[in-house]
Design an enzyme around this catalytic site. Sequence first.
Site, mmCIF file in Angstrom:
data_model
loop_
_atom_site.group_PDB
_atom_site.id
_atom_site.type_symbol
_atom_site.label_atom_id
_atom_site.label_comp_id
_atom_site.label_asym_id
_atom_site.label_seq_id
_atom_site.Cartn_x
_atom_site.Cartn_y
_atom_site.Cartn_z
ATOM 1 N N GLU A 2 -1.028 -8.437 4.092
ATOM 2 C CA GLU A 2 -0.467 -8.788 5.400
ATOM 3 C C GLU A 2 -1.524 -9.125 6.437
ATOM 4 O OE1 GLU A 2 -1.362 -4.405 6.078
ATOM 5 O OE2 GLU A 2 -1.102 -5.800 4.415
ATOM 6 N N CYS A 47 0.834 -1.202 0.000
ATOM 7 C CA CYS A 47 0.000 0.000 0.000
ATOM 8 C C CYS A 47 0.874 1.260 0.000
ATOM 9 C CB CYS A 47 -0.986 -0.027 1.172
ATOM 10 S SG CYS A 47 -2.342 1.160 1.017
ATOM 11 N N HIS A 73 -3.718 -5.005 0.578
ATOM 12 C CA HIS A 73 -3.144 -5.402 1.867
ATOM 13 C C HIS A 73 -3.111 -6.923 1.987
ATOM 14 C CE1 HIS A 73 -2.778 -1.492 3.949
ATOM 15 N NE2 HIS A 73 -3.756 -1.149 3.136
#
Length: 229
Positions: A181, A90, A179
């Site tokens: 993660e 990001c 995203h």
Amino acid sequence: MIRRALVFQHMDDEPPGLFGDFLRAQGAALDIVMLHRGEKIPSLAPYDFLLVMGGAMDVWEIEAHPWLVREKAAIREWTMNRDRPYFGVCLGLQLVAEALGGEVGLASSPEVGIGKVTLTPLGRRHAMAAGLRPSMKVMQWHHAEVTRLPDGAEVLASSDISPVQIMAAGPNILATQFHGELTPALVDRWADLQQYRQWLEEALGANAYGRVRAEALPLMPRMARISQQ
């Protein structure tokens, strides 16, 4: 083999998450620099991998976040001078794009919640996207995007809102706008971030968080496999 990784973190609630887990599982040691707390960037010499996370700030907000200047310089040194492996998430994508000479600006609209990204024709044959499905559902949470690619950068995946969803530059630089993660626990933590909830409700209407969470949780194992790949 990655032995020692450096992580640039910009908010308490945007840690390495799954990517930290994957690195540790390979035996890598992680040194996390909390830039928003004023922690200093160490010498880059001991590290063989740089992971740069997301954050609510924008790349141009250097007056509010003066540490961004030092971070961009470190990213330039890492990628252009040292030419070592880099992965960004990001804001981490936007920072490396700008550091390499590209441009970042506001997207046509915020892109938040579960969305679809599609591999480009190049992405379908690119080594860095090997094993990914042509179309994937991922978690988005951003209102800025790469508006001009750096010289030599390539787009491996796009969405209907933001064309640069996976960017590669040479053999050592890879970054995603989405995203990858996130864990279920991190999705829950984001419920307490006022700015993130505001972006979500501006895009999807009142009380959008509960709907996004309900959609995201069953998809988390599949999204984790995408991230690991």
